[in-house]
Design a protein around this motif. Structure first.
Motif, mmCIF file in Angstrom:
data_model
loop_
_atom_site.group_PDB
_atom_site.id
_atom_site.type_symbol
_atom_site.label_atom_id
_atom_site.label_comp_id
_atom_site.label_asym_id
_atom_site.label_seq_id
_atom_site.Cartn_x
_atom_site.Cartn_y
_atom_site.Cartn_z
ATOM 1 N N SER A 198 -4.062 -0.826 -7.059
ATOM 2 C CA SER A 198 -5.481 -0.486 -6.991
ATOM 3 C C SER A 198 -5.661 0.875 -6.338
ATOM 4 O O SER A 198 -5.170 1.110 -5.231
ATOM 5 C CB SER A 198 -6.251 -1.544 -6.204
ATOM 6 O OG SER A 198 -6.218 -2.783 -6.856
ATOM 7 N N LEU A 199 -6.387 1.740 -7.022
ATOM 8 C CA LEU A 199 -6.594 3.103 -6.533
ATOM 9 C C LEU A 199 -7.719 3.121 -5.503
ATOM 10 O O LEU A 199 -8.831 2.648 -5.773
ATOM 11 C CB LEU A 199 -6.923 4.016 -7.712
ATOM 12 C CG LEU A 199 -6.910 5.528 -7.479
ATOM 13 C CD1 LEU A 199 -5.481 6.005 -7.217
ATOM 14 C CD2 LEU A 199 -7.501 6.247 -8.688
ATOM 15 N N GLU A 200 -7.434 3.664 -4.334
ATOM 16 C CA GLU A 200 -8.462 3.802 -3.305
ATOM 17 C C GLU A 200 -9.555 4.746 -3.795
ATOM 18 O O GLU A 200 -9.291 5.719 -4.515
ATOM 19 C CB GLU A 200 -7.839 4.317 -2.009
ATOM 20 C CG GLU A 200 -8.793 4.682 -0.891
ATOM 21 C CD GLU A 200 -9.503 3.489 -0.249
ATOM 22 O OE1 GLU A 200 -9.419 2.372 -0.795
ATOM 23 O OE2 GLU A 200 -10.153 3.693 0.795
ATOM 24 N N SER A 201 -10.779 4.468 -3.402
ATOM 25 C CA SER A 201 -11.910 5.291 -3.794
ATOM 26 C C SER A 201 -11.693 6.753 -3.383
ATOM 27 O O SER A 201 -11.273 7.038 -2.255
ATOM 28 C CB SER A 201 -13.183 4.751 -3.130
ATOM 29 O OG SER A 201 -14.282 5.575 -3.408
ATOM 30 N N GLY A 202 -11.964 7.648 -4.315
ATOM 31 C CA GLY A 202 -11.851 9.074 -4.025
ATOM 32 C C GLY A 202 -10.473 9.670 -4.269
ATOM 33 O O GLY A 202 -10.307 10.893 -4.210
ATOM 34 N N VAL A 203 -9.497 8.837 -4.546
ATOM 35 C CA VAL A 203 -8.130 9.319 -4.809
ATOM 36 C C VAL A 203 -8.021 9.708 -6.285
ATOM 37 O O VAL A 203 -8.456 8.962 -7.159
ATOM 38 C CB VAL A 203 -7.099 8.243 -4.458
ATOM 39 C CG1 VAL A 203 -5.685 8.674 -4.862
ATOM 40 C CG2 VAL A 203 -7.152 7.948 -2.963
ATOM 41 N N LEU B 205 -4.773 6.615 2.763
ATOM 42 C CA LEU B 205 -4.507 5.518 1.829
ATOM 43 C C LEU B 205 -4.709 5.987 0.394
ATOM 44 O O LEU B 205 -5.753 6.549 0.057
ATOM 45 C CB LEU B 205 -5.440 4.342 2.142
ATOM 46 C CG LEU B 205 -5.345 3.126 1.230
ATOM 47 C CD1 LEU B 205 -3.978 2.456 1.335
ATOM 48 C CD2 LEU B 205 -6.457 2.122 1.571
ATOM 49 N N LEU B 206 -3.713 5.745 -0.440
ATOM 50 C CA LEU B 206 -3.801 6.106 -1.856
ATOM 51 C C LEU B 206 -3.994 4.873 -2.745
ATOM 52 O O LEU B 206 -4.845 4.851 -3.629
ATOM 53 C CB LEU B 206 -2.517 6.814 -2.299
ATOM 54 C CG LEU B 206 -2.130 8.104 -1.603
ATOM 55 C CD1 LEU B 206 -0.758 8.565 -2.110
ATOM 56 C CD2 LEU B 206 -3.182 9.173 -1.812
ATOM 57 N N ALA C 243 0.841 -1.191 0.000
ATOM 58 C CA ALA C 243 0.000 0.000 0.000
ATOM 59 C C ALA C 243 0.879 1.245 0.000
ATOM 60 O O ALA C 243 2.018 1.214 0.464
ATOM 61 C CB ALA C 243 -0.917 0.006 1.223
ATOM 62 N N TRP C 244 0.295 2.321 -0.510
ATOM 63 C CA TRP C 244 0.937 3.640 -0.488
ATOM 64 C C TRP C 244 0.033 4.600 0.282
ATOM 65 O O TRP C 244 -1.189 4.620 0.087
ATOM 66 C CB TRP C 244 1.145 4.177 -1.894
ATOM 67 C CG TRP C 244 2.206 3.486 -2.690
ATOM 68 C CD1 TRP C 244 2.039 2.485 -3.614
ATOM 69 C CD2 TRP C 244 3.615 3.765 -2.668
ATOM 70 N NE1 TRP C 244 3.249 2.123 -4.149
ATOM 71 C CE2 TRP C 244 4.229 2.888 -3.582
ATOM 72 C CE3 TRP C 244 4.411 4.672 -1.958
ATOM 73 C CZ2 TRP C 244 5.616 2.898 -3.813
ATOM 74 C CZ3 TRP C 244 5.778 4.671 -2.187
ATOM 75 C CH2 TRP C 244 6.367 3.795 -3.102
#
Lengths: 121, 106
Positions: B52-57, B45-46, B33-34
């Protein structure tokens, strides 16, 4: 809205104990793994401990193994960190954090604001 | 498992393409994770599962993996992106963070 509220931090002498608590709300607590992460002043993040949804999988950082114990009470929507034999190097802001899912191998999607632990004589 | 990041500090301008590297000392599959952290704030969380892109990023953030080498890319740096970035492996206990990469204004 997910809320994680830590408490229990404060000033403690080296060698003494402290218990941190985290009150969780806004989500189904027993569906998710939880973690404690700390950050010393001006330093980076250090993962401290993690616990799966049913306490079946628990892990601790090598730096705290044998001294710190993570636990949870799903009936109370609460996470705990029992810290014994505290050292100067344990001084940090301690974050309560929610895992993305139930298993222990999960990243963190929500964080509390932290509770400060100061270890000094 | 040890996590390293490079560079430790990166000076860039708005609009630049920025790349941050993270290396694991052994295989962690794609369990990486980044996070982005700004001063006085909790991390955010990014990216998870390496890419996988976190929601809202915003979609200008992306992640990739090649073996035990991971990369966070910001395609066009925005003023809100000046922060410190951490990678974290969650493949096996203890879940370790990298030392961080501070992105500041050139």
């Amino acid at each position: 809205e997910v809320q994680l509220v830590e408490s229990g931090g404060g000033l403690v002498q080296p060698g003494r104990s402290l218990r941190l608590s985290c009150a969780a709300s806004g989500f189904t607590f027993d569906d998710y793994a939880m973690h404690w992460v700390r950050q010393a002043p001006g330093k980076g993040l250090e993962w401290v401990s993690g616990i799966s949804w049913n306490s079946g999988s628990i892990g601790h950082a090598d730096s705290v193994k044998g001294r710190f114990t993570i636990s949870r009470d799903n009936a109370k929507n609460s996470l705990y960190l029992q810290m014994n034999s505290l050292r100067a190097e344990d001084m940090a802001l301690y974050y309560c954090a929610k895992g993305v899912d139930s298993g222990s191998g999960t990243p963190i999607d929500y964080w509390g604001q932290g509770t400060l632990v100061t270890v000094s004589s | 498992i040890q996590m390293t990041q490079s560079p430790s500090t990166l000076s860039a301008s708005v609009g630049d393409r920025v790349t941050i590297a993270c290396r694991a000392s052994q295989s962690i599959s794609n369990s990486l994770a980044w996070y982005q952290q700004k001063p006085g704030k909790a991390p955010k969380l990014l990216i998870y599962k390496a890419s996988s892109l976190e929601s809202g990023v915003p979609s200008r953030f992306s992640g990739s993996r090649s073996g035990t080498e991971f990369t966070l890319t910001i395609s066009s740096l925005q003023p809100d992106d000046f922060a410190t970035y951490y990678c974290q492996q969650y493949n096996s206990h203890p879940f370790t963070f990298g030392p961080g990469t501070k992105v500041d204004i050139k």
